[in-house]
Design a protein around this motif. Structure first.
Motif, PDB file in Angstrom:
ATOM      1  N   ARG A 100       2.653  -1.887   8.137  1.00  0.00           N
ATOM      2  CA  ARG A 100       2.573  -1.557   9.562  1.00  0.00           C
ATOM      3  C   ARG A 100       1.346  -2.203  10.200  1.00  0.00           C
ATOM      4  O   ARG A 100       1.404  -2.683  11.332  1.00  0.00           O
ATOM      5  CB  ARG A 100       2.554  -0.036   9.734  1.00  0.00           C
ATOM      6  CG  ARG A 100       3.890   0.625   9.404  1.00  0.00           C
ATOM      7  CD  ARG A 100       3.865   2.102   9.701  1.00  0.00           C
ATOM      8  NE  ARG A 100       3.053   2.837   8.732  1.00  0.00           N
ATOM      9  CZ  ARG A 100       3.504   3.247   7.549  1.00  0.00           C
ATOM     10  NH1 ARG A 100       4.741   2.969   7.180  1.00  0.00           N
ATOM     11  NH2 ARG A 100       2.725   3.916   6.728  1.00  0.00           N
ATOM     12  N   THR A 101       0.228  -2.217   9.472  1.00  0.00           N
ATOM     13  CA  THR A 101      -0.976  -2.860   9.996  1.00  0.00           C
ATOM     14  C   THR A 101      -0.709  -4.323  10.335  1.00  0.00           C
ATOM     15  O   THR A 101      -1.201  -4.839  11.345  1.00  0.00           O
ATOM     16  CB  THR A 101      -2.117  -2.785   8.959  1.00  0.00           C
ATOM     17  OG1 THR A 101      -2.427  -1.413   8.715  1.00  0.00           O
ATOM     18  CG2 THR A 101      -3.364  -3.507   9.445  1.00  0.00           C
ATOM     19  N   TYR A 125       9.435  -0.837   6.645  1.00  0.00           N
ATOM     20  CA  TYR A 125       8.966  -0.850   5.258  1.00  0.00           C
ATOM     21  C   TYR A 125       9.904   0.026   4.452  1.00  0.00           C
ATOM     22  O   TYR A 125      10.282   1.124   4.884  1.00  0.00           O
ATOM     23  CB  TYR A 125       7.542  -0.319   5.133  1.00  0.00           C
ATOM     24  CG  TYR A 125       7.133  -0.122   3.690  1.00  0.00           C
ATOM     25  CD1 TYR A 125       6.706  -1.194   2.913  1.00  0.00           C
ATOM     26  CD2 TYR A 125       7.225   1.129   3.092  1.00  0.00           C
ATOM     27  CE1 TYR A 125       6.380  -1.031   1.581  1.00  0.00           C
ATOM     28  CE2 TYR A 125       6.897   1.305   1.753  1.00  0.00           C
ATOM     29  CZ  TYR A 125       6.464   0.227   1.008  1.00  0.00           C
ATOM     30  OH  TYR A 125       6.151   0.404  -0.317  1.00  0.00           O
ATOM     31  N   GLY A 152       0.781  -1.220   0.000  1.00  0.00           N
ATOM     32  CA  GLY A 152       0.000   0.000   0.000  1.00  0.00           C
ATOM     33  C   GLY A 152       0.815   1.272   0.000  1.00  0.00           C
ATOM     34  O   GLY A 152       2.050   1.253   0.059  1.00  0.00           O
ATOM     35  N   PRO A 153       0.110   2.421  -0.081  1.00  0.00           N
ATOM     36  CA  PRO A 153       0.809   3.712  -0.121  1.00  0.00           C
ATOM     37  C   PRO A 153       1.653   3.936   1.113  1.00  0.00           C
ATOM     38  O   PRO A 153       1.161   3.821   2.243  1.00  0.00           O
ATOM     39  CB  PRO A 153      -0.352   4.725  -0.217  1.00  0.00           C
ATOM     40  CG  PRO A 153      -1.561   3.988   0.246  1.00  0.00           C
ATOM     41  CD  PRO A 153      -1.352   2.559  -0.104  1.00  0.00           C
ATOM     42  N   ALA A 154       2.935   4.205   0.890  1.00  0.00           N
ATOM     43  CA  ALA A 154       3.896   4.418   1.988  1.00  0.00           C
ATOM     44  C   ALA A 154       3.965   3.227   2.936  1.00  0.00           C
ATOM     45  O   ALA A 154       4.349   3.370   4.097  1.00  0.00           O
ATOM     46  CB  ALA A 154       3.567   5.693   2.769  1.00  0.00           C
ATOM     47  N   GLY A 155       3.573   2.041   2.446  1.00  0.00           N
ATOM     48  CA  GLY A 155       3.678   0.837   3.265  1.00  0.00           C
ATOM     49  C   GLY A 155       2.694   0.776   4.416  1.00  0.00           C
ATOM     50  O   GLY A 155       2.932   0.084   5.408  1.00  0.00           O
ATOM     51  N   VAL A 156       1.536   1.433   4.269  1.00  0.00           N
ATOM     52  CA  VAL A 156       0.584   1.523   5.381  1.00  0.00           C
ATOM     53  C   VAL A 156       0.143   0.146   5.869  1.00  0.00           C
ATOM     54  O   VAL A 156      -0.013  -0.073   7.077  1.00  0.00           O
ATOM     55  CB  VAL A 156      -0.634   2.386   4.980  1.00  0.00           C
ATOM     56  CG1 VAL A 156      -1.353   1.814   3.761  1.00  0.00           C
ATOM     57  CG2 VAL A 156      -1.607   2.533   6.137  1.00  0.00           C
ATOM     58  N   TRP A 157      -0.042  -0.814   4.952  1.00  0.00           N
ATOM     59  CA  TRP A 157      -0.532  -2.124   5.382  1.00  0.00           C
ATOM     60  C   TRP A 157       0.584  -2.999   5.927  1.00  0.00           C
ATOM     61  O   TRP A 157       0.314  -3.954   6.646  1.00  0.00           O
ATOM     62  CB  TRP A 157      -1.286  -2.799   4.237  1.00  0.00           C
ATOM     63  CG  TRP A 157      -2.416  -1.931   3.759  1.00  0.00           C
ATOM     64  CD1 TRP A 157      -3.297  -1.238   4.543  1.00  0.00           C
ATOM     65  CD2 TRP A 157      -2.737  -1.602   2.405  1.00  0.00           C
ATOM     66  NE1 TRP A 157      -4.161  -0.504   3.749  1.00  0.00           N
ATOM     67  CE2 TRP A 157      -3.850  -0.716   2.442  1.00  0.00           C
ATOM     68  CE3 TRP A 157      -2.215  -1.974   1.166  1.00  0.00           C
ATOM     69  CZ2 TRP A 157      -4.430  -0.198   1.272  1.00  0.00           C
ATOM     70  CZ3 TRP A 157      -2.798  -1.461   0.007  1.00  0.00           C
ATOM     71  CH2 TRP A 157      -3.897  -0.585   0.078  1.00  0.00           C
ATOM     72  N   ASP A 160      -7.929   1.312  -4.825  1.00  0.00           N
ATOM     73  CA  ASP A 160      -6.698   1.273  -5.624  1.00  0.00           C
ATOM     74  C   ASP A 160      -6.823   0.271  -6.763  1.00  0.00           C
ATOM     75  O   ASP A 160      -6.352   0.519  -7.885  1.00  0.00           O
ATOM     76  CB  ASP A 160      -5.495   0.913  -4.743  1.00  0.00           C
ATOM     77  CG  ASP A 160      -5.031   2.061  -3.870  1.00  0.00           C
ATOM     78  OD1 ASP A 160      -5.628   3.154  -3.962  1.00  0.00           O
ATOM     79  OD2 ASP A 160      -4.092   1.869  -3.082  1.00  0.00           O
ATOM     80  N   ARG A 177      -9.118   1.376   0.804  1.00  0.00           N
ATOM     81  CA  ARG A 177      -8.166   1.754  -0.247  1.00  0.00           C
ATOM     82  C   ARG A 177      -7.631   0.546  -0.997  1.00  0.00           C
ATOM     83  O   ARG A 177      -7.197   0.671  -2.152  1.00  0.00           O
ATOM     84  CB  ARG A 177      -7.006   2.557   0.351  1.00  0.00           C
ATOM     85  CG  ARG A 177      -7.383   3.973   0.728  1.00  0.00           C
ATOM     86  CD  ARG A 177      -6.223   4.702   1.364  1.00  0.00           C
ATOM     87  NE  ARG A 177      -5.872   4.128   2.655  1.00  0.00           N
ATOM     88  CZ  ARG A 177      -4.852   4.572   3.405  1.00  0.00           C
ATOM     89  NH1 ARG A 177      -4.100   5.577   2.972  1.00  0.00           N
ATOM     90  NH2 ARG A 177      -4.593   4.010   4.570  1.00  0.00           N
ATOM     91  N   ASP A 210      -9.411  -1.620   5.325  1.00  0.00           N
ATOM     92  CA  ASP A 210      -9.080  -0.369   4.633  1.00  0.00           C
ATOM     93  C   ASP A 210      -9.652  -0.416   3.220  1.00  0.00           C
ATOM     94  O   ASP A 210      -9.215  -1.231   2.403  1.00  0.00           O
ATOM     95  CB  ASP A 210      -7.558  -0.191   4.584  1.00  0.00           C
ATOM     96  CG  ASP A 210      -7.155   1.217   4.139  1.00  0.00           C
ATOM     97  OD1 ASP A 210      -7.940   1.873   3.430  1.00  0.00           O
ATOM     98  OD2 ASP A 210      -6.037   1.644   4.478  1.00  0.00           O
TER      99      ASP A 210
END
Length: 354
Positions: free
Chosen positions: A196-197, A203, A189-194, A297, A293, A291
């Motif tokens: 971290r989830t 990331y 995901g954008p900027a590695g958001v997932w 996406d 997104r 999420d």
């Protein structure tokens, strides 16, 4: 990045031409000549081969190239990476003290190995002791390697968000073994958001950044990962259990609405059905990380994909409507589908009634 020079535009065009003609001999020779002329191996990997391969993918999405031609070009890129890596390894002085041990792998179901391979080679060039496990690494295989080799870090590649649940299983088993995880790839995901989830320790958006990060700060031994509490509602499990029926219903309704998809010989029909048929899995992944997104996406990609193949992009809205019926009693899934319809409307895409 090591090396101060840039890849001349003429050489990039020549490399692209070798890919277009599936000329692995010419592509490999060009890359090795560039290495001998003073360019660093890392520079060749990141500024020649990687962007050329990204252009290959774009040509496939636009239908300029067929799947077969894309696969042939990817094979050429892989051969060039292997040649550059071997030449760089042969020219490096041997050391008695290898660097930190890194295990690099693609998550289960992920077969886009080239980004992970390039990352592995960049880390190797920076002095790390690398083992590359390749594509589609199952949890038992990863666990076996982690316990047998005792790596200091596992680098996981995920290029497609539908693989996020599989990525979570690998991340969890690494952390339980006390091994930190570096995540990479567009699938996170954008900027590695997932990433971290799912509990990854780090990331990195690209190989050079990954190497730079690890050179500055090595992640601590991980603690136990907190569970994804939203999964307690079992929505994700239900979507997975219903996948076969959801897919059957979806494809049947799409064929009914768009008769050209009934003809397996029709141009792009198979590819269109395959793309639309991924939406239940995309929705499941969106539900897994909670999420929308993940879904929106994919819809963004789907608009370009269908448009290039002469297929009405309204098929995306129809697909969301088809899934809404059997999943209407799942609050989070319904919210994600609603978010998808809003995204399509905002993007000027028709959302037909189901």
């Amino acid at each position: 990045m090591t090396g101060a020079s840039v890849v001349p535009p003429g050489l990039r065009a020549a490399f692209d031409d070798h890919l277009a003609h599936a000329d692995d001999t010419g592509a490999t020779a060009l890359a090795l000549d560039l290495l001998r002329s003073g360019a660093s191996a890392e520079e060749i990997l990141l500024r020649l081969i990687a962007p050329a391969q990204a252009a290959v993918g774009a040509r496939w999405v636009s239908t300029e190239w067929s799947v077969a031609r894309e696969h042939a070009a990817t094979h050429v890129s892989e051969r060039a990476v292997s040649a550059v890596a071997a030449a760089a390894s042969a020219s490096r002085p041997r050391t008695s003290a290898p660097g930190r041990r890194v295990l690099c792998a693609c998550v289960e179901g992920e077969r886009h190995t080239l980004p992970a391979r390039i990352t592995a080679e960049v880390l190797r060039l920076r002095g790390f002791d690398l083992t590359f496990l390749g594509a589609n690494v199952l949890v038992p295989r990863l666990v076996s390697h982690v316990h047998r080799q005792g790596p200091d870090l596992v680098a996981l590649s995920c290029m497609i968000p539908v693989r996020l649940p599989a990525a979570h299983r690998l991340i969890d088993c690494c952390r339980r073994a006390g091994v930190p995880v570096l995540a990479g790839g567009a699938g996170f995901g954008p900027a590695g958001v997932w990433a971290r989830t799912l509990g990854a320790d780090l990331y990195a958006p690209d190989p050079a950044t990954a190497a730079d990060m690890l050179a500055v700060r090595w992640p601590d031994r991980p603690r136990e990962t907190a569970p994804l509490e939203h999964l307690a509602d079992e929505e994700y499990s239900r979507i997975v259990r219903q996948r076969t029926e959801l897919l059957r219903r979806l494809l049947a309704r799409l064929r009914e609405r768009y008769p050209r998809l009934c003809d397996p010989g029709a141009e792009h029909a198979e590819a269109v059905l395959e793309d639309l048929g991924r939406i239940p899995d995309v929705l499941a992944a969106a539900n897994y990380v909670d999420d929308p997104r993940v879904l929106t996406d994919y819809l963004s990609f789907g608009v370009a994909f269908l448009h290039a193949r002469g297929m009405p992009t309204s098929a995306l809205g129809l697909a969301l409507g088809i899934l809404s019926g059997p999943l209407g009693d799942l609050p989070r899934a319904s919210a994600h589908l609603d978010a998808g319809r809003r995204w399509l409307a905002a993007a000027g895409q028709a959302v037909p009634p189901e």
